[in-house]
Design an enzyme around this catalytic site. Sequence first.
Site, PDB file in Angstrom:
ATOM      1  N   HIS A 111     -26.418 -20.746  29.792  1.00 28.36           N
ATOM      2  CA  HIS A 111     -26.898 -20.268  28.495  1.00 28.36           C
ATOM      3  C   HIS A 111     -27.686 -21.350  27.771  1.00 28.36           C
ATOM      4  O   HIS A 111     -28.743 -21.091  27.205  1.00 28.36           O
ATOM      5  CB  HIS A 111     -25.734 -19.767  27.637  1.00 28.36           C
ATOM      6  CG  HIS A 111     -26.206 -18.799  26.605  1.00 28.36           C
ATOM      7  ND1 HIS A 111     -26.319 -19.129  25.280  1.00 28.36           N
ATOM      8  CD2 HIS A 111     -26.649 -17.533  26.714  1.00 28.36           C
ATOM      9  CE1 HIS A 111     -26.800 -18.078  24.626  1.00 28.36           C
ATOM     10  NE2 HIS A 111     -27.009 -17.101  25.466  1.00 28.36           N
ATOM     11  N   HIS A 144     -34.449 -15.411  24.571  1.00 29.82           N
ATOM     12  CA  HIS A 144     -34.098 -14.701  23.337  1.00 29.82           C
ATOM     13  C   HIS A 144     -35.350 -14.341  22.545  1.00 29.82           C
ATOM     14  O   HIS A 144     -36.427 -14.838  22.826  1.00 29.82           O
ATOM     15  CB  HIS A 144     -33.158 -15.552  22.479  1.00 29.82           C
ATOM     16  CG  HIS A 144     -31.869 -15.823  23.174  1.00 29.82           C
ATOM     17  ND1 HIS A 144     -31.710 -16.903  24.000  1.00 29.82           N
ATOM     18  CD2 HIS A 144     -30.714 -15.137  23.212  1.00 29.82           C
ATOM     19  CE1 HIS A 144     -30.496 -16.881  24.503  1.00 29.82           C
ATOM     20  NE2 HIS A 144     -29.859 -15.813  24.056  1.00 29.82           N
ATOM     21  N   HIS A 150     -29.379 -11.240  30.106  1.00 30.79           N
ATOM     22  CA  HIS A 150     -27.930 -11.298  29.921  1.00 30.79           C
ATOM     23  C   HIS A 150     -27.212 -10.343  30.867  1.00 30.79           C
ATOM     24  O   HIS A 150     -26.077 -10.603  31.257  1.00 30.79           O
ATOM     25  CB  HIS A 150     -27.569 -11.052  28.455  1.00 30.79           C
ATOM     26  CG  HIS A 150     -28.004 -12.166  27.548  1.00 30.79           C
ATOM     27  ND1 HIS A 150     -29.235 -12.210  26.963  1.00 30.79           N
ATOM     28  CD2 HIS A 150     -27.370 -13.315  27.167  1.00 30.79           C
ATOM     29  CE1 HIS A 150     -29.346 -13.321  26.244  1.00 30.79           C
ATOM     30  NE2 HIS A 150     -28.225 -14.012  26.352  1.00 30.79           N
ATOM     31  N   HIS A 157     -25.687  -8.459  17.780  1.00 31.48           N
ATOM     32  CA  HIS A 157     -25.595  -9.631  18.642  1.00 31.48           C
ATOM     33  C   HIS A 157     -25.519 -10.960  17.881  1.00 31.48           C
ATOM     34  O   HIS A 157     -24.529 -11.675  17.947  1.00 31.48           O
ATOM     35  CB  HIS A 157     -26.750  -9.658  19.650  1.00 31.48           C
ATOM     36  CG  HIS A 157     -26.799 -10.931  20.409  1.00 31.48           C
ATOM     37  ND1 HIS A 157     -27.665 -11.945  20.104  1.00 31.48           N
ATOM     38  CD2 HIS A 157     -26.009 -11.404  21.406  1.00 31.48           C
ATOM     39  CE1 HIS A 157     -27.434 -12.967  20.897  1.00 31.48           C
ATOM     40  NE2 HIS A 157     -26.436 -12.668  21.705  1.00 31.48           N
ATOM     41  N   HIS A 205     -22.141 -13.396  16.923  1.00 31.50           N
ATOM     42  CA  HIS A 205     -22.097 -14.801  17.355  1.00 31.50           C
ATOM     43  C   HIS A 205     -21.723 -15.701  16.181  1.00 31.50           C
ATOM     44  O   HIS A 205     -20.833 -16.550  16.277  1.00 31.50           O
ATOM     45  CB  HIS A 205     -23.461 -15.244  17.886  1.00 31.50           C
ATOM     46  CG  HIS A 205     -23.608 -15.106  19.368  1.00 31.50           C
ATOM     47  ND1 HIS A 205     -22.949 -15.918  20.264  1.00 31.50           N
ATOM     48  CD2 HIS A 205     -24.338 -14.254  20.122  1.00 31.50           C
ATOM     49  CE1 HIS A 205     -23.278 -15.572  21.496  1.00 31.50           C
ATOM     50  NE2 HIS A 205     -24.115 -14.549  21.451  1.00 31.50           N
ATOM     51  N   PHE A 219     -26.760 -21.428  20.604  1.00 32.10           N
ATOM     52  CA  PHE A 219     -27.111 -21.106  21.986  1.00 32.10           C
ATOM     53  C   PHE A 219     -26.432 -22.037  22.994  1.00 32.10           C
ATOM     54  O   PHE A 219     -25.852 -21.601  23.975  1.00 32.10           O
ATOM     55  CB  PHE A 219     -28.624 -21.246  22.200  1.00 32.10           C
ATOM     56  CG  PHE A 219     -29.432 -20.120  21.643  1.00 32.10           C
ATOM     57  CD1 PHE A 219     -28.930 -18.828  21.597  1.00 32.10           C
ATOM     58  CD2 PHE A 219     -30.728 -20.340  21.195  1.00 32.10           C
ATOM     59  CE1 PHE A 219     -29.695 -17.776  21.111  1.00 32.10           C
ATOM     60  CE2 PHE A 219     -31.502 -19.299  20.706  1.00 32.10           C
ATOM     61  CZ  PHE A 219     -30.987 -18.026  20.667  1.00 32.10           C
ATOM     62  N   HIS A 231     -21.003 -10.138  25.269  1.00 30.41           N
ATOM     63  CA  HIS A 231     -22.217  -9.725  25.967  1.00 30.41           C
ATOM     64  C   HIS A 231     -22.013  -8.480  26.826  1.00 30.41           C
ATOM     65  O   HIS A 231     -22.963  -7.716  27.054  1.00 30.41           O
ATOM     66  CB  HIS A 231     -22.852 -10.881  26.735  1.00 30.41           C
ATOM     67  CG  HIS A 231     -23.834 -11.585  25.856  1.00 30.41           C
ATOM     68  ND1 HIS A 231     -25.104 -11.103  25.653  1.00 30.41           N
ATOM     69  CD2 HIS A 231     -23.693 -12.661  25.046  1.00 30.41           C
ATOM     70  CE1 HIS A 231     -25.718 -11.867  24.770  1.00 30.41           C
ATOM     71  NE2 HIS A 231     -24.887 -12.821  24.380  1.00 30.41           N
TER      72      HIS A 231
END
Length: 548
Positions: free
Chosen positions: A121, A141, A150, A277, A281, A298, A311
């Site tokens: 990632h 992204h 993903h 999403h 996070h 990230f 995910h």
Amino acid sequence: MPSSQEKKLLLLLLCCLSTMLLNLFMGAASSNHVLAPNMSSCHLPLDFPSAETPYDCCAPSSPYPPRLFRPNSSSSSSLRIRHPAYAADAAYAAKLARAYMLMQALPPDDPRSFVQQANIHCAYCNTVYNQMFSSQVFQVHNSWLFFPFHRWYLYFHERILARLLGDDSFALPFWNYDHPDGASIPWLFSGTSAYAILSNALRDSSHEFPATVAIDFNVDTNLRPPEDQRRENANAMYRALIRDATTPESFFGWDYRHGDAPMPQGYGFGTVESQPHNSVHRWVGNRSAIGWKDMGSFYSAAHDPIFYAHHAQIDRLWDLWKAMPGHKDIEDEDYRNAEFLFYNEEGELVRVKAGDASNSTMLGYVYKEVETPWMNAIPEKRSFAPAKLGKDDTVCNEGEAIEKASCSIAVGRDPEVSKASPWLHDHLGLTVYYNATQAMNVDVYLNLPAANATTDTGCKEYVTGVRFNKFCVEDQVGYRTVRLDIKERLVDLNLTEESSIIVTLVPRTPPSLSFSGSITLLSAFVEYTLPHQRWDDCVGARSPTPIL
Ligand code: C2O
């Protein structure tokens, strides 16, 4: 005068020439996809938070070039079934914990080890690779690569865990926070469960089980009573999957082709990438740690095992969206041919294509069906005529702060333009001068001057939440123009004939969180551009058009 013979020849020549040109053009177009990352270009991550020391998250190198791996229907003979995490029983939790224990126990240079899995990632998201044959970095992204990357990432991750367990039917769990029963950190991942390996110290402790997740979380919107939050969650889900995701472009995000620079954070993403999403996070991450790690950054996010369940949920939302009438994946060849590299369960490096991720059943797994009550969270209309600013309404004036209280502004538009050029969409532009150290979320309503911090978002008048943060300049001070496509809102609210619309801005920082700094509205305007047209938030923001 050319003879008919000569004419024929000329025609033939023209025809050949045009075919050649077409081929050339098509050739150029079809080779414009993002090639796999160039592993030998691997360097230290470029966009680490400044307080964090960048570390090497390059994947181990492979002694041979990666072969192209393509799924085929035989791989789907026995399907893995991904189940909702909240409903997991103790036996499943123990199995998942054992799988991660085995993964942690692999030598750190094994590409299947937990640290290498987490590094994937960092590598693809903190830009350690260049794109093959380009000096431009590779970022998955804020673009249409988000979903397929993903999906492939989890595909290999799950198969590695299954291999370590020696259990072919093993499947990852999904964290379905879109369901009232799943709206907290799932018990097996929580700090109080018996499976420490599935938990993580770097989380927001006030968000531990059983706190209700805030799908519209930005700075600190989770102070609502749980039942209000659950309603807002349903509203946010409805917007992300239905109301605002009517086209593949709006659902997937902007195109990203060979040699393209990555879009800055907060930009170019599709509806779901933004919420739930990104918001989930940040909701999980520890806001007092650098970059809200682990889940809020990230480079660190995949160090938290809940990352993979989060995910799996995002991946499931892709399937849910696609199952709705009229929805289909991006068909552009530059999307379909984009490539990623992963180590598979044998520890072999393979190349995969974004377009091959399209069908999860082909990849050998399905999601257990669970109700999705948010599909009925249809926004209602609260206004029944074009609003005018009354004496009780707080007006936003040019040069005044908007971070303290809600205010409204009348913005001019030209109904004739959208009539004459229906392919152009009304975009509401807001230029602000930003001078603060924290981000702030501002909710934007149309035709509802009474909107304030207590108004819920389940109405047609709600446009979106805008996140203002340091953007155009590095020193926390800067201008920014956001542009919101409001064409469908105008239709919904019967405002297409109006030459003035009322826009209301609602700052979302609760009083408990002191926001030091200011956000000043410089201008609000409507401009007409194609939908999904790229723009630059910084260019032009310094010479805003005057407030109408
Ligand atoms: Cu690659 Cu959840 O982000």
